[in-house]
Design a protein around this motif. Sequence first.
Motif, PDB file in Angstrom:
ATOM      1  N   TRP A  23      -7.773  44.130  69.418  1.00  0.00           N
ATOM      2  CA  TRP A  23      -6.923  44.009  68.732  1.00  0.00           C
ATOM      3  C   TRP A  23      -5.879  42.813  68.750  1.00  0.00           C
ATOM      4  CZ3 TRP A  23      -5.686  48.886  66.372  1.00  0.00           C
ATOM      5  CH2 TRP A  23      -6.278  49.335  66.533  1.00  0.00           C
ATOM      6  N   ALA A  24      -5.396  42.840  67.569  1.00  0.00           N
ATOM      7  CA  ALA A  24      -5.062  40.642  67.698  1.00  0.00           C
ATOM      8  C   ALA A  24      -3.402  41.497  66.291  1.00  0.00           C
ATOM      9  CB  ALA A  24      -5.039  40.314  66.995  1.00  0.00           C
ATOM     10  N   PHE A  25      -2.371  41.875  66.707  1.00  0.00           N
ATOM     11  CA  PHE A  25      -1.073  42.370  66.154  1.00  0.00           C
ATOM     12  C   PHE A  25      -0.507  40.861  65.421  1.00  0.00           C
ATOM     13  CE2 PHE A  25      -2.250  45.519  68.396  1.00  0.00           C
ATOM     14  CZ  PHE A  25      -1.769  47.149  67.298  1.00  0.00           C
ATOM     15  N   MET A  26      -0.416  41.098  64.521  1.00  0.00           N
ATOM     16  CA  MET A  26       0.383  39.588  63.828  1.00  0.00           C
ATOM     17  C   MET A  26       1.516  39.635  63.118  1.00  0.00           C
ATOM     18  SD  MET A  26      -1.467  37.298  64.412  1.00  0.00           S
ATOM     19  CE  MET A  26      -0.312  35.607  64.586  1.00  0.00           C
ATOM     20  N   PRO A  27       2.560  39.083  63.296  1.00  0.00           N
ATOM     21  CA  PRO A  27       3.696  39.841  62.313  1.00  0.00           C
ATOM     22  C   PRO A  27       3.411  39.232  60.863  1.00  0.00           C
ATOM     23  CG  PRO A  27       4.588  38.013  64.230  1.00  0.00           C
ATOM     24  CD  PRO A  27       2.859  38.369  64.781  1.00  0.00           C
ATOM     25  N   MET A  28       4.591  40.117  60.470  1.00  0.00           N
ATOM     26  CA  MET A  28       4.337  39.581  58.702  1.00  0.00           C
ATOM     27  C   MET A  28       6.160  38.905  58.313  1.00  0.00           C
ATOM     28  SD  MET A  28       1.888  41.946  57.318  1.00  0.00           S
ATOM     29  CE  MET A  28       1.804  41.200  55.357  1.00  0.00           C
ATOM     30  N   VAL A  29       5.673  37.944  58.310  1.00  0.00           N
ATOM     31  CA  VAL A  29       7.471  37.367  58.569  1.00  0.00           C
ATOM     32  C   VAL A  29       7.747  36.435  57.514  1.00  0.00           C
ATOM     33  CG1 VAL A  29       9.215  35.570  59.387  1.00  0.00           C
ATOM     34  CG2 VAL A  29       7.480  36.973  60.613  1.00  0.00           C
ATOM     35  N   THR A  30       8.762  36.048  56.425  1.00  0.00           N
ATOM     36  CA  THR A  30       8.680  35.454  55.446  1.00  0.00           C
ATOM     37  C   THR A  30      10.540  35.615  55.394  1.00  0.00           C
ATOM     38  OG1 THR A  30       8.779  35.315  52.944  1.00  0.00           O
ATOM     39  CG2 THR A  30       8.888  37.688  53.804  1.00  0.00           C
ATOM     40  N   SER A  31      10.622  34.086  54.824  1.00  0.00           N
ATOM     41  CA  SER A  31      12.006  34.219  55.025  1.00  0.00           C
ATOM     42  C   SER A  31      13.167  34.599  56.014  1.00  0.00           C
ATOM     43  CB  SER A  31      13.360  34.524  53.628  1.00  0.00           C
ATOM     44  OG  SER A  31      12.262  33.974  52.491  1.00  0.00           O
ATOM     45  N   GLY A  32      12.399  34.619  57.237  1.00  0.00           N
ATOM     46  CA  GLY A  32      13.074  34.881  58.424  1.00  0.00           C
ATOM     47  C   GLY A  32      13.450  36.575  58.880  1.00  0.00           C
ATOM     48  N   CYS A  33      13.054  37.057  58.085  1.00  0.00           N
ATOM     49  CA  CYS A  33      12.374  38.565  58.149  1.00  0.00           C
ATOM     50  C   CYS A  33      11.549  39.077  58.336  1.00  0.00           C
ATOM     51  CB  CYS A  33      13.366  39.561  57.200  1.00  0.00           C
ATOM     52  SG  CYS A  33      14.678  39.054  56.679  1.00  0.00           S
ATOM     53  N   SER A  34      10.791  39.838  59.060  1.00  0.00           N
ATOM     54  CA  SER A  34       9.665  40.943  59.379  1.00  0.00           C
ATOM     55  C   SER A  34       9.368  41.872  58.312  1.00  0.00           C
ATOM     56  CB  SER A  34      10.008  41.696  60.902  1.00  0.00           C
ATOM     57  OG  SER A  34       8.533  42.380  60.725  1.00  0.00           O
ATOM     58  N   VAL A  35       8.770  41.883  57.121  1.00  0.00           N
ATOM     59  CA  VAL A  35       8.405  42.778  56.617  1.00  0.00           C
ATOM     60  C   VAL A  35       6.525  44.017  56.881  1.00  0.00           C
ATOM     61  CG1 VAL A  35       9.333  41.508  54.060  1.00  0.00           C
ATOM     62  CG2 VAL A  35       6.604  40.694  54.989  1.00  0.00           C
ATOM     63  N   GLY A  36       6.871  42.929  58.203  1.00  0.00           N
ATOM     64  CA  GLY A  36       5.239  43.960  58.180  1.00  0.00           C
ATOM     65  C   GLY A  36       4.450  43.709  59.508  1.00  0.00           C
ATOM     66  N   VAL A  37       3.003  43.964  59.707  1.00  0.00           N
ATOM     67  CA  VAL A  37       2.068  43.925  60.446  1.00  0.00           C
ATOM     68  C   VAL A  37       1.459  43.631  60.627  1.00  0.00           C
ATOM     69  CG1 VAL A  37       1.104  44.046  63.255  1.00  0.00           C
ATOM     70  CG2 VAL A  37       3.755  44.883  62.103  1.00  0.00           C
ATOM     71  N   PHE A  38       0.254  42.916  60.441  1.00  0.00           N
ATOM     72  CA  PHE A  38      -1.027  42.667  59.725  1.00  0.00           C
ATOM     73  C   PHE A  38      -1.960  42.778  61.382  1.00  0.00           C
ATOM     74  CE2 PHE A  38      -4.430  39.346  59.952  1.00  0.00           C
ATOM     75  CZ  PHE A  38      -4.952  39.929  58.665  1.00  0.00           C
ATOM     76  N   VAL A  39      -2.999  43.578  61.444  1.00  0.00           N
ATOM     77  CA  VAL A  39      -3.552  43.871  62.149  1.00  0.00           C
ATOM     78  C   VAL A  39      -5.424  44.004  62.056  1.00  0.00           C
ATOM     79  CG1 VAL A  39      -4.283  46.462  63.954  1.00  0.00           C
ATOM     80  CG2 VAL A  39      -2.269  46.045  62.607  1.00  0.00           C
ATOM     81  N   VAL A  40      -6.078  43.311  62.962  1.00  0.00           N
ATOM     82  CA  VAL A  40      -6.832  43.351  62.967  1.00  0.00           C
ATOM     83  C   VAL A  40      -7.498  43.623  63.857  1.00  0.00           C
ATOM     84  CG1 VAL A  40      -9.080  41.256  63.365  1.00  0.00           C
ATOM     85  CG2 VAL A  40      -6.787  40.868  62.141  1.00  0.00           C
ATOM     86  N   SER A  41      -9.042  44.910  64.151  1.00  0.00           N
ATOM     87  CA  SER A  41      -9.564  45.380  65.295  1.00  0.00           C
ATOM     88  C   SER A  41     -11.012  44.777  65.296  1.00  0.00           C
ATOM     89  CB  SER A  41      -9.009  46.543  65.177  1.00  0.00           C
ATOM     90  OG  SER A  41      -9.453  47.642  64.486  1.00  0.00           O
ATOM     91  N   TYR A  42     -11.411  44.887  66.573  1.00  0.00           N
ATOM     92  CA  TYR A  42     -13.149  44.820  66.678  1.00  0.00           C
ATOM     93  C   TYR A  42     -13.509  45.362  67.851  1.00  0.00           C
ATOM     94  CZ  TYR A  42     -12.948  39.971  65.288  1.00  0.00           C
ATOM     95  OH  TYR A  42     -12.639  38.296  65.189  1.00  0.00           O
ATOM     96  N   ALA A  43     -14.564  46.890  66.996  1.00  0.00           N
ATOM     97  CA  ALA A  43     -15.115  47.590  67.740  1.00  0.00           C
ATOM     98  C   ALA A  43     -15.671  47.396  69.502  1.00  0.00           C
ATOM     99  CB  ALA A  43     -16.763  48.056  67.206  1.00  0.00           C
TER     100      ALA A  43
END
Length: 102
Positions: free
Chosen positions: A13-33
């Motif tokens: 798994w890779a969990f990347m914070p989605m940040v814009t203008s210093g605020c977190s707006v979500g999480v970008f997630v990539v996973s491998y089997a």
Amino acid sequence: MLGVPEASGKQAWAFMPMVTSGCSVGVFVVSYAQPHTFTTEERALYTALSGLGAQALERGRLYDIEHRRARQLQRGLLPRDLLARPVSTSGTSSPGGAGRSK
């Protein structure tokens, strides 16, 4: 997110914070089997993608706010009984060019 990795059957798994203008707006997630070691290039790519996604979400949010504000302003300018008012139109037409002075 407790239990999600186990329930999904994914191995990496890779969990990347989605940040814009210093605020977190979500999480970008990539996973491998399968088990996976993330390379420097993959990390850079996922970081860039999470940033682009965050910007897109922010633009969408701002568009929604402006659209809502414009609708409210337009409604505020219209009379409440617009449909009940009689409507009449008139117009004239004159040829252009001939007989007109500069």
